[in-house]
Design a protein around this motif. Sequence first.
Motif, PDB file in Angstrom:
ATOM      1  N   ILE B  34       0.869  -1.169   0.000  1.00  0.00           N
ATOM      2  CA  ILE B  34       0.000   0.000   0.000  1.00  0.00           C
ATOM      3  C   ILE B  34       0.909   1.223   0.000  1.00  0.00           C
ATOM      4  O   ILE B  34       1.847   1.292   0.804  1.00  0.00           O
ATOM      5  N   MET B  36       1.426   5.437   0.017  1.00  0.00           N
ATOM      6  CA  MET B  36       0.868   6.762   0.292  1.00  0.00           C
ATOM      7  C   MET B  36       1.783   7.828  -0.262  1.00  0.00           C
ATOM      8  O   MET B  36       3.008   7.716  -0.200  1.00  0.00           O
ATOM      9  N   VAL B  37       1.201   8.875  -0.820  1.00  0.00           N
ATOM     10  CA  VAL B  37       1.951  10.054  -1.244  1.00  0.00           C
ATOM     11  C   VAL B  37       1.275  11.233  -0.586  1.00  0.00           C
ATOM     12  O   VAL B  37       0.051  11.381  -0.678  1.00  0.00           O
ATOM     13  N   GLY B  39      -0.608  12.984   2.101  1.00  0.00           N
ATOM     14  CA  GLY B  39      -1.419  12.428   3.174  1.00  0.00           C
ATOM     15  C   GLY B  39      -2.404  11.377   2.735  1.00  0.00           C
ATOM     16  O   GLY B  39      -3.199  10.914   3.548  1.00  0.00           O
ATOM     17  N   SER B  40      -2.364  10.974   1.445  1.00  0.00           N
ATOM     18  CA  SER B  40      -3.426  10.062   1.031  1.00  0.00           C
ATOM     19  C   SER B  40      -2.921   8.769   0.408  1.00  0.00           C
ATOM     20  O   SER B  40      -1.823   8.709  -0.147  1.00  0.00           O
ATOM     21  N   VAL B  41      -3.756   7.742   0.549  1.00  0.00           N
ATOM     22  CA  VAL B  41      -3.420   6.435  -0.008  1.00  0.00           C
ATOM     23  C   VAL B  41      -3.552   6.535  -1.523  1.00  0.00           C
ATOM     24  O   VAL B  41      -4.613   6.839  -2.053  1.00  0.00           O
ATOM     25  N   GLU B  42      -2.443   6.308  -2.209  1.00  0.00           N
ATOM     26  CA  GLU B  42      -2.371   6.593  -3.644  1.00  0.00           C
ATOM     27  C   GLU B  42      -2.536   5.332  -4.491  1.00  0.00           C
ATOM     28  O   GLU B  42      -3.166   5.356  -5.528  1.00  0.00           O
ATOM     29  N   SER B  43      -1.960   4.212  -4.050  1.00  0.00           N
ATOM     30  CA  SER B  43      -2.073   3.005  -4.865  1.00  0.00           C
ATOM     31  C   SER B  43      -1.838   1.761  -4.020  1.00  0.00           C
ATOM     32  O   SER B  43      -1.269   1.827  -2.938  1.00  0.00           O
ATOM     33  N   VAL B  44      -2.322   0.654  -4.561  1.00  0.00           N
ATOM     34  CA  VAL B  44      -2.099  -0.648  -3.929  1.00  0.00           C
ATOM     35  C   VAL B  44      -1.532  -1.564  -5.007  1.00  0.00           C
ATOM     36  O   VAL B  44      -2.070  -1.625  -6.102  1.00  0.00           O
ATOM     37  N   THR B 142       6.403  10.198   1.483  1.00  0.00           N
ATOM     38  CA  THR B 142       5.842   9.026   0.825  1.00  0.00           C
ATOM     39  C   THR B 142       6.023   7.834   1.756  1.00  0.00           C
ATOM     40  O   THR B 142       6.985   7.788   2.534  1.00  0.00           O
TER      41      THR B 142
END
Lengths: 448, 460
Positions: B34, B36-37, B39-44, B142
């Motif tokens: 998982i 994050m970039v 403050g948000s979850v960007e990709s899995v 990140t």
Amino acid sequence: MNFDSFKEAVVRAAKAQGIEEYELYYQAGESVSVSVFKHEINEFSSNVNGGVCFRCIVGGHMGYASTEDLSEASAQDVVRRAADNAGILETQEQEFLVEGGQTYHPLELHPYELPTTDKLVETVLAGEKAVYDADPAVIDGSSASARTNKRTVAIFNSKGLDLHYENNSSVFSAEAVVSNGQEMANAFKMEAGSFDKLDLAEFVKEPVEDAKSQLGADVAPTGAYPVVFAPKAMASMLRTFAAIFSSESTQRGLSQLGGKEGETIAAEIVTLIDDPFYPESGTPINFDAEGSPAVTKKVVENGKLCTLLYNLKTAAAAGVKTTGNAAKASYNSAVTVQPFTMYLAPGDITEEELLKKAGNGVYINSLGGMHAGANVISGDFSLQSAGFMIENGVKTKAVKSFTVAGNFYSLLKQITAISDKVELPGFGGITAFGAPAVLVEGLTIAGK
Amino acid sequence: MISRAVCEAVLQKAASTGADYAEIFAEHSLDHSINMVGGSVESVNDTVIAGVGIRVYKGLRSVMATTTDTSESGLLRCAAQAAEALGQGTAQIEIVLRERLYGDIHPVKIVPATVPNKEKVDVLKEGVFAAKEYSDAIKQVTGTLLDIDHNILIANSDGVYAQDRQIRTRLMVTAVAEKNGETQTGAARPGRRMGMEMFEHEVNAKEAGIHAAKQAITMAGASYCKAGVMPVAIGNGFGGVIFHEACGHSLEASSVAYGMSEFTGKLGQQIANPKVTAIDDGTIPNAWGSINVDDEGTPAQKNVLIENGILKSYMIDKMGGRRMGMAPTGNARRQSYAFTTTSRMTNTYIAEGTDNNDDIIASMEYGLFAKEMGGGSVNPVTGAFNFAVNEGYIVRNGKICEPVRGAALVGKGSEVIQNIDMVGTNLDMGQGMCGSSSGSIPTNVGQPLIRVSSITVGGR
């Protein structure tokens, strides 16, 4: 099951799970590689690999899942996992799938027959012999290897996109290990393309000479000098720092070129081009990893940043059109941004004239430790180097075990001359980098 | 995964043209991360890797074939391809497999694949937000939470039929700090061969985030390191990367057996300063680079490589062992079925010495304290190496002074291990991914604080 049956299974699974916007990306490869050691074939391998990546837009977010297991159960599993993964994403940017029915640059696929296994064996044995025959300083440990690769990529999506691409390539490489009784040195050369044009005796000259020049080489004296990067060294700098031209990097605050489109970021003589159809790249392709048409573009022209590289998502976030540079490092990777063949356009002087212009300085023939000595975010680099001193405009004694240090953003502005011949060191992938020799003022050499 | 009977039939086929060794490596693995970039979850990233590599040897010749078709007929086809590539001959060996249970010295309490995504995100956010909120100078963060769950099966003509499950978890946080328009990064990347229970007692996500932020801020305020030759103290933990790169790779059979190492033929000789004892140990419970069994079916071992400066052992896989006339040491590793196994490191470290850590710094009139090292690379033929210093300080009159950035350590493996003249007492490990011909594999590097009496520092 094969990809077509798996595709049908995925379509059924997506429908059953109520997923409407999705894409299936398939990549498969078949490769054969042969290497020789001490005049005998020591390794032979034949690999079949491949996998699929399913991605779907659920709740405005793009979830991904991949598998190498192409079975009915796996099709259902991959759809379920992708939807589940979408559920935790928090990105604000809008997600897109490419619309079907676009126009693509016609691809002139050179009919390219891969060398047979027998031809691979014959070539590596002859290639290794050529290395040994080139010079009495060559010792055991020298080797040659050859590889063929068949690559298939297919993209299918719920918006009517159905693209397919096949490419054959072959690569030959040779490594020379030399000794003068006191120390050893080595050098390596790799080239992609047909084996029919390969002149082995000529091919091995460069690695043998490079390795030999390092025997007994001195450590370069510490100081600030004009530095000439050999084409392959400059290409490797470009490869290392290419991410600064990516809109994904700028939008994440990981490149300093954000908002600089239209501004001067390099010396006036610098023009940087990204060309998916570069003649010597060996892997021309007319669509990117999302299925957008691939196009040739100037990234930097006469020192001015014309465009960053974009995919659908980063382009929408910036309010521009995609440059068709969506890329995946592997079939299972998230879509990111990469150039195809990115090269520094040639200047109008020969390498000899470039050396004359340098006067007294250092010629960097090879660079090492790129992942350790280069910081792509800050642009700082301090790289292990080997090469020659330049005295009165000509290459003189070999030097090694020194670092060249500077900052890539500054280096772009410190380029004062570019030679007239682009070289594209062979890597055999979709992304390649090329450069002529360049003269850079004001870098620091740390040696003795 | 694949039954013993099927493995026997496939090995029989693979060895049908005269191989003196045949091997199946099958895997079904889950790689999940998982990312994050900001403050948000960007990709899995979520991948099932499933396939089989079949290898056959005859003398010093090796052939490998791989396939993703793991049905019996697919495996037999792959085996036939390997047999054909080896040459023409008749079967020389008999295949009898006996199941072996090596046990698991790396217990896992919470299998990551059974933890909902949301719980993993909570842990990741703890690390990322700790970095983000540390200071206004932090401009970007990140983060990645990675878990890998590899099920492997090894069957070979030595009679081995064994399975293992390798579960690993890792948190990575990178912070970018900006001061006066200049950006610098800091990072923390703790990992273990364990499940999500890693965050209960081994790794504190918040501390990892703060570590990354502090380092980025320190470096953003630093001036460039001046180049020169000087004494260097190298910090514990990831500082061990210097031994890993500069010596470890040159002690792998993949270099030694081919005469491509400066340590070929030097067993029993003094190759390092008597202060140096170095060990590769795949058996450390739950350590990032640990294994139960290597990818050729040899159990993990603790191998003393260098004892008080004397070369005691190499790290050897089966083919390397054939060339060298030596037994395998439990170091055969590969990224996946698609890579050809070769000799690799596991957890490699310089053992604790007897020097007081404070004395090491106090001994330096002018030099560099490389508190945290970055990555590096080495040419095993020449031993030439290059390491980035991620966090460095100038030492003046025995005191740690201002931070410096852009420093690199450059030298030659055989020289630097002679020049390690002080070894401290605070052994620690750092985690890395090591790339080589058999792919990218998890390895630990480690050491206590050490002093190198003289080394070239690259800077400007």
